[in-house]
Design a protein around this motif. Structure first.
Motif, PDB file in Angstrom:
ATOM      1  N   LYS A   1      -7.395  13.195   9.816  1.00 52.40           N
ATOM      2  CA  LYS A   1      -8.587  13.955  10.195  1.00 52.40           C
ATOM      3  C   LYS A   1      -9.349  14.425   8.952  1.00 52.40           C
ATOM      4  O   LYS A   1     -10.575  14.405   8.923  1.00 52.40           O
ATOM      5  N   ARG A   2      -8.593  14.836   7.917  1.00 48.94           N
ATOM      6  CA  ARG A   2      -9.226  15.321   6.694  1.00 48.94           C
ATOM      7  C   ARG A   2      -9.925  14.209   5.917  1.00 48.94           C
ATOM      8  O   ARG A   2     -10.971  14.423   5.327  1.00 48.94           O
TER       9      ARG A   2
ATOM     10  N   ASN B   1     -15.008  11.674   9.398  1.00 49.97           N
ATOM     11  CA  ASN B   1     -15.730  11.771  10.669  1.00 49.97           C
ATOM     12  C   ASN B   1     -16.380  13.131  10.861  1.00 49.97           C
ATOM     13  O   ASN B   1     -17.239  13.284  11.729  1.00 49.97           O
ATOM     14  N   GLU B   2     -15.962  14.123  10.077  1.00 53.56           N
ATOM     15  CA  GLU B   2     -16.528  15.471  10.192  1.00 53.56           C
ATOM     16  C   GLU B   2     -18.028  15.460   9.919  1.00 53.56           C
ATOM     17  O   GLU B   2     -18.782  16.232  10.498  1.00 53.56           O
ATOM     18  N   TRP B   3     -18.477  14.547   9.052  1.00 54.78           N
ATOM     19  CA  TRP B   3     -19.897  14.503   8.686  1.00 54.78           C
ATOM     20  C   TRP B   3     -20.736  13.800   9.736  1.00 54.78           C
ATOM     21  O   TRP B   3     -21.966  13.864   9.693  1.00 54.78           O
TER      22      TRP B   3
ATOM     23  N   LYS C   1     -20.458  14.460  12.964  1.00 52.51           N
ATOM     24  CA  LYS C   1     -20.680  15.404  14.061  1.00 52.51           C
ATOM     25  C   LYS C   1     -22.015  16.130  13.853  1.00 52.51           C
ATOM     26  O   LYS C   1     -22.533  16.161  12.734  1.00 52.51           O
TER      27      LYS C   1
ATOM     28  N   GLY D   1     -19.934  19.458   9.341  1.00 47.43           N
ATOM     29  CA  GLY D   1     -18.989  20.211   8.537  1.00 47.43           C
ATOM     30  C   GLY D   1     -19.234  21.701   8.467  1.00 47.43           C
ATOM     31  O   GLY D   1     -18.386  22.430   7.982  1.00 47.43           O
TER      32      GLY D   1
ATOM     33  N   SER E   1     -20.228  25.668  10.111  1.00 45.17           N
ATOM     34  CA  SER E   1     -19.802  26.430  11.291  1.00 45.17           C
ATOM     35  C   SER E   1     -20.968  26.745  12.222  1.00 45.17           C
ATOM     36  O   SER E   1     -20.795  26.872  13.429  1.00 45.17           O
TER      37      SER E   1
ATOM     38  N   LYS F   1     -13.013  23.688  18.958  1.00 39.27           N
ATOM     39  CA  LYS F   1     -13.056  22.681  17.894  1.00 39.27           C
ATOM     40  C   LYS F   1     -13.691  21.365  18.348  1.00 39.27           C
ATOM     41  O   LYS F   1     -13.101  20.292  18.211  1.00 39.27           O
ATOM     42  N   GLY F   2     -14.877  21.473  18.927  1.00 41.70           N
ATOM     43  CA  GLY F   2     -15.606  20.269  19.298  1.00 41.70           C
ATOM     44  C   GLY F   2     -15.374  19.787  20.707  1.00 41.70           C
ATOM     45  O   GLY F   2     -15.879  18.729  21.074  1.00 41.70           O
TER      46      GLY F   2
END
Length: 188
Positions: free
Chosen positions: A75-76, A80-82, A84, A88, A90, A153-154
Motif C-alpha cells: 500500500k505504501r 495508488n495514494e496519488w 485518489k 494523499g 487529509s 479510509k476511502g
C-alpha cells in the motif's frame, strides 16, 4: 511385450535398504557403487535459503522481493495514494456544482443530502455528504467548501452508497458552527 525383471518391480527406497543390508554383510565394490548411485537418486536435493559467505546479495534481493507480499508495504509503495481524489492529503477545497439527494441502501428508506463537488486542486468531481439536520440549506451552488474523508479510509459509510467524503466548512465557516447558529455565513 518385454517381461520386467524382478529389480524393476521393487521401489527405490526398498532397493536402497536391501543394498545397505547386503553391503553390511559383504562389502564388495560393485555393491558399494550401486549403493552410492541409488542414495543419490533417492534422496531429494535440499531446498531453502542460500548459505555461505558469498550469498549476501542473493539473500537481500530475495527478501526485497518478498516484501510485496506484505499488505502495508504494498500500500505504501505502489503509489495508488496519488490516484485518489485527495492525492494523499487529509482535506481538499472544492466548488459545489449541485445539491443532490442519494437514496439510502436497504433496509433503510431515506434520501441522504449530499453535494456534487469539483475539487480545486485536480478538477475531480466527487459526491460529499452534508451532515446534520438542515445543513444543506447553508450550502448554495458555486460555494467554496472544505471536504474531509468520511472516516473509513476511502470506504463508503453506513447506508450511503458511493459517498466517501463529507463537507466540513462552507465559505471558510465551520458547518457545525452554522448548524449551532454560533456563526453566520459571510455575504458573498
Amino acid at each position: 511385450m518385454a517381461k520386467p525383471n524382478s529389480l524393476s518391480l521393487i521401489r527405490p527406497q526398498a532397493l536402497l535398504s536391501l543394498l545397505q543390508f547386503r553391503a553390511a554383510q559383504v562389502p564388495d565394490s560393485d555393491c558399494l557403487l550401486l549403493l552410492a548411485l541409488l542414495e543419490f537418486a533417492v534422496t531429494p536435493p535440499k531446498m531453502g535459503k542460500t548459505r555461505g559467505m558469498v550469498c549476501a546479495r542473493k539473500l537481500t534481493n530475495d527478501s526485497k522481493g518478498g516484501r510485496w507480499a506484505d499488505k502495508a508495504y504494498k500500500k505504501r509503495h505502489l503509489g495508488n495514494e496519488w490516484k485518489k481524489p485527495f492525492a494523499g492529503s487529509s482535506h481538499a477545497k472544492g466548488i459545489v456544482l449541485e445539491k443532490i439527494g442519494i437514496e439510502a441502501k436497504q433496509p433503510n428508506s431515506a434520501i441522504r443530502k449530499c453535494a456534487r463537488v469539483q475539487l480545486v486542486k485536480n478538477g475531480k468531481k466527487i459526491a460529499a455528504f452534508v451532515p446534520n439536520d438542515g445543513c444543506l440549506n447553508n450550502i448554495e451552488e458555486n460555494d467554496e467548501v472544505l471536504i474531509a474523508g468520511f472516516g473509513r479510509k476511502g470506504h463508503a459509510v453506513g447506508d450511503i452508497p458511493g459517498v466517501r467524503f463529507k463537507v466540513v466548512k462552507v465559505s471558510g465557516v465551520s458547518l457545525w458552527a452554522l448548524f449551532k447558529e454560533k456563526k453566520e455565513k459571510p455575504r458573498s
